[in-house]
Design a protein around this motif. Structure first.
Motif, PDB file in Angstrom:
ATOM      1  N   GLU A 167       0.813  -1.212   0.000  1.00 53.41           N
ATOM      2  CA  GLU A 167       0.000   0.000   0.000  1.00 53.41           C
ATOM      3  C   GLU A 167       0.846   1.261   0.000  1.00 53.41           C
ATOM      4  OE1 GLU A 167      -2.317   0.400   3.569  1.00 53.41           O
ATOM      5  OE2 GLU A 167      -0.717  -0.410   4.836  1.00 53.41           O
ATOM      6  N   PHE A 168       2.178   1.103   0.089  1.00 55.98           N
ATOM      7  CA  PHE A 168       3.080   2.256   0.124  1.00 55.98           C
ATOM      8  C   PHE A 168       3.760   2.456  -1.234  1.00 55.98           C
ATOM      9  CE2 PHE A 168       2.897   0.875   4.579  1.00 55.98           C
ATOM     10  CZ  PHE A 168       2.579   2.085   5.202  1.00 55.98           C
ATOM     11  N   LEU A 169       4.203   3.683  -1.447  1.00 55.58           N
ATOM     12  CA  LEU A 169       4.961   4.041  -2.637  1.00 55.58           C
ATOM     13  C   LEU A 169       6.102   4.951  -2.200  1.00 55.58           C
ATOM     14  CD1 LEU A 169       5.124   4.056  -5.820  1.00 55.58           C
ATOM     15  CD2 LEU A 169       3.877   6.223  -5.701  1.00 55.58           C
ATOM     16  N   VAL A 170       7.314   4.630  -2.638  1.00 61.24           N
ATOM     17  CA  VAL A 170       8.474   5.476  -2.389  1.00 61.24           C
ATOM     18  C   VAL A 170       8.862   6.096  -3.725  1.00 61.24           C
ATOM     19  CG1 VAL A 170      10.806   5.596  -1.454  1.00 61.24           C
ATOM     20  CG2 VAL A 170       9.208   3.901  -0.555  1.00 61.24           C
ATOM     21  N   SER A 171       8.760   7.430  -3.805  1.00 66.48           N
ATOM     22  CA  SER A 171       8.953   8.107  -5.094  1.00 66.48           C
ATOM     23  C   SER A 171       9.888   9.299  -4.951  1.00 66.48           C
ATOM     24  CB  SER A 171       7.602   8.581  -5.648  1.00 66.48           C
ATOM     25  OG  SER A 171       7.772   9.258  -6.881  1.00 66.48           O
ATOM     26  N   THR A 172      10.507   9.675  -6.046  1.00 67.09           N
ATOM     27  CA  THR A 172      11.436  10.799  -6.052  1.00 67.09           C
ATOM     28  C   THR A 172      10.704  12.132  -6.090  1.00 67.09           C
ATOM     29  OG1 THR A 172      11.584  10.662  -8.475  1.00 67.09           O
ATOM     30  CG2 THR A 172      13.232   9.459  -7.194  1.00 67.09           C
TER      31      THR A 172
ATOM     32  N   GLY B 190      -7.594   4.882  -1.674  1.00 67.37           N
ATOM     33  CA  GLY B 190      -8.434   4.731  -2.856  1.00 67.37           C
ATOM     34  C   GLY B 190      -7.596   4.681  -4.111  1.00 67.37           C
ATOM     35  N   ALA B 191      -7.882   5.577  -5.045  1.00 66.80           N
ATOM     36  CA  ALA B 191      -7.137   5.620  -6.305  1.00 66.80           C
ATOM     37  C   ALA B 191      -6.009   6.646  -6.268  1.00 66.80           C
ATOM     38  CB  ALA B 191      -8.083   5.946  -7.458  1.00 66.80           C
ATOM     39  N   ASP B 192      -5.688   7.156  -5.071  1.00 71.33           N
ATOM     40  CA  ASP B 192      -4.655   8.177  -4.942  1.00 71.33           C
ATOM     41  C   ASP B 192      -3.574   7.727  -3.969  1.00 71.33           C
ATOM     42  OD1 ASP B 192      -6.004  10.161  -6.578  1.00 71.33           O
ATOM     43  OD2 ASP B 192      -7.406  10.377  -4.908  1.00 71.33           O
ATOM     44  N   PHE B 193      -2.426   8.401  -4.052  1.00 74.88           N
ATOM     45  CA  PHE B 193      -1.367   8.265  -3.067  1.00 74.88           C
ATOM     46  C   PHE B 193      -1.246   9.583  -2.308  1.00 74.88           C
ATOM     47  CE2 PHE B 193       0.148   4.811  -5.894  1.00 74.88           C
ATOM     48  CZ  PHE B 193       0.332   3.821  -4.942  1.00 74.88           C
ATOM     49  N   ILE B 194      -1.248   9.501  -0.992  1.00 71.88           N
ATOM     50  CA  ILE B 194      -1.145  10.672  -0.140  1.00 71.88           C
ATOM     51  C   ILE B 194       0.243  10.694   0.503  1.00 71.88           C
ATOM     52  CG2 ILE B 194      -2.151  11.924   1.800  1.00 71.88           C
ATOM     53  CD1 ILE B 194      -3.978  11.576  -0.662  1.00 71.88           C
TER      54      ILE B 194
END
Length: 449
Positions: free
Chosen positions: A201-206, A227-231
């Motif tokens: 459920e996590f995203l690590v982004s630049t 939902g359909a977003d990353f916070i």
């Protein structure tokens, strides 16, 4: 950024016309209905399902994608796309091929036709004919594709000239197969040549400063799906100048920086960052710009030009590996293989270098030890077609890797356990990109301690 999922619009007649205009290359377009292998009840006899997978190939000068059945490498189908693919990647569970047409801002998907389902008391394998999927992505400059267990993170660079910001889409195989539109997406504030790693459920982004003089980012942030977003949940304080290259394993995400490697460790829902500085082996502008990791490997591999480094994230150590490059001055393919028992390097002289990977199992021994070299090609390198190079695809089902030779138009199978060439297949086109699809073997956890 818009994500669209229209149905396929390229007809067979159009495909035939396009191929007829492409010189003397002959490709058969086989339109066939999927053949489903039914297994009533709890039949555990999966002999009819191909255990070694399929290959997906593209050509250097034609807008088609060809699917080959392994191990014989017989053609199953060939599909047309709108432009010559710039790259190919496997989806998170290796069922689908992402067919990238970067300058067209388009990613198509092809079902390789092999997958596995969890039936509670056993894992059930399925086999169908390959098919072109209605699902597709449209976003500005799809560039970096990062596979994670069950997920594929697609990083769109955006466009400085038009002001289009960078963005990320995270897909599961179910998203692709069911033509969903509610997969999670992240839109960033500005364009960047960045990267993202999906972890459940996590995203690590630049992140990139809008006032930066370079398109490369310098920071990393943590996001969580809603939902359909990353916070956004956290921006890591550690700086990573001129960030390029990323990878992940079971516990860490790594990013290449001009002054070292940024390491993000996950412990449950907690993420912490640390910096591993470059060693004395780095001089001038040398830096790690490419990283490789595997869920079954404790170490990362970092590539700095033609130099290779083993990165121990847990112990915060970096070691230069002697891979005996000989005349090679570039690495064109790389990755963990044979259930992370091996690491392979394909160089620009046609040599495949094989390392044994030991993890932390042997105290006092290097995690990677040189095993062998395989001379894949001895062709005259001056005859490489423009834009072509040797390409590597690694099986997730066994100890085989597959290499394309665009000079001789060959597809070569190498057994990395025995360090020998098993077969060669002549192609009737100049190969460009390649990836493996199929049912992956369960991850071997013997490296975990």
């Amino acid at each position: 950024m818009r994500y669209l999922t229209p149905t396929r619009t390229v007809a067979v007649a159009v495909a035939a016309a396009l191929l007829a205009a492409c010189g003397d290359t002959t490709i058969n377009i086989n339109e066939q209905e999927p053949i489903v292998i039914e297994r009533p009840g709890h039949d555990h006899d999966h002999d009819k399902v191909n255990p070694v997978g399929r290959l997906v190939l593209t050509a250097i000068d034609n807008p088609f994608v060809q699917i080959l059945e392994l191990p014989a490498k017989t053609e199953l189908n060939t599909f047309m796309v709108s432009a010559t693919p710039s790259d190919l990647y496997a989806s998170g569970d290796y069922r689908y091929a992402a067919v990238v047409q970067r300058t067209q801002d388009l990613v198509n998907f092809i079902d390789g036709g092999l997958w596995q389902e969890d039936h509670v008391d056993h894992l059930h394998d399925y086999q169908e004919a390959p098919r072109f999927m209605p699902f597709q992505l449209t976003g500005v400059r799809p560039t970096h594709f990062q596979q994670a267990p069950g997920q594929l993170a697609v990083f769109f660079d955006g466009n400085a000239a038009t002001g289009a910001p960078a963005s990320v889409a995270v897909l599961t195989d179910a998203d692709i197969g069911e033509d969903r539109t509610d997969y999670p997406k992240l839109t960033l504030t500005t364009h960047q040549h960045g990267a993202a790693q999906a972890r459940g459920e996590f995203l690590v982004s630049t992140l990139r400063d809008v006032n930066s003089s370079t398109t490369l980012p310098s920071q990393v942030a943590l996001y969580k799906r809603q939902g359909a977003d990353f916070i956004q949940e956290q921006v890591f304080a550690e700086n990573c100048p001129n960030l390029h290259g990323s990878a992940q394993n079971h516990d860490f995400v790594a990013f290449g920086c001009s002054d070292g490697v940024l390491l993000i460790e996950q412990n449950g829902n907690t993420f912490t960052a640390s910096k591993l500085a470059n060693t004395a082996d780095f001089t001038g502008t040398l830096r790690i710009g490419t990283l490789a990791g595997d869920k079954a490997a404790e170490h990362f591999i970092g590539l700095a030009g033609a130099q290779v480094f083993a990165i121990d994230a847990e112990d915060a150590k970096m070691e230069k590996l002697d891979w005996q490059p000989g005349a090679a001055n570039a690495i064109w393919g790389y990755g963990f293989a044979d259930g992370a028992e091996k690491f392979v390097l394909l160089d620009n002289t046609g040599q495949l270098t094989i390392f044994n990977y030991h993890g932390h199992a042997h105290a006092g021994q290097s995690a990677f030890t040189y095993a062998a070299k395989v001379a894949v090609s001895n062709a005259d390198l001056s005859l490489l077609p423009a834009g072509a190079r040797f390409q590597l695809a690694i099986s997730a089902a066994d100890d085989k890797v597959y290499i394309t030779d665009p000079i001789r138009k060959e597809l070569i199978t190498v057994d990395v356990h025995d360090a020998e060439i098993k077969s060669r297949k002549q192609l009737n086109f100049t190969p460009h990109r390649i990836t493996w699809l199929g049912i992956a073997e369960p991850a071997d956890d013997h490296h975990d301690h």
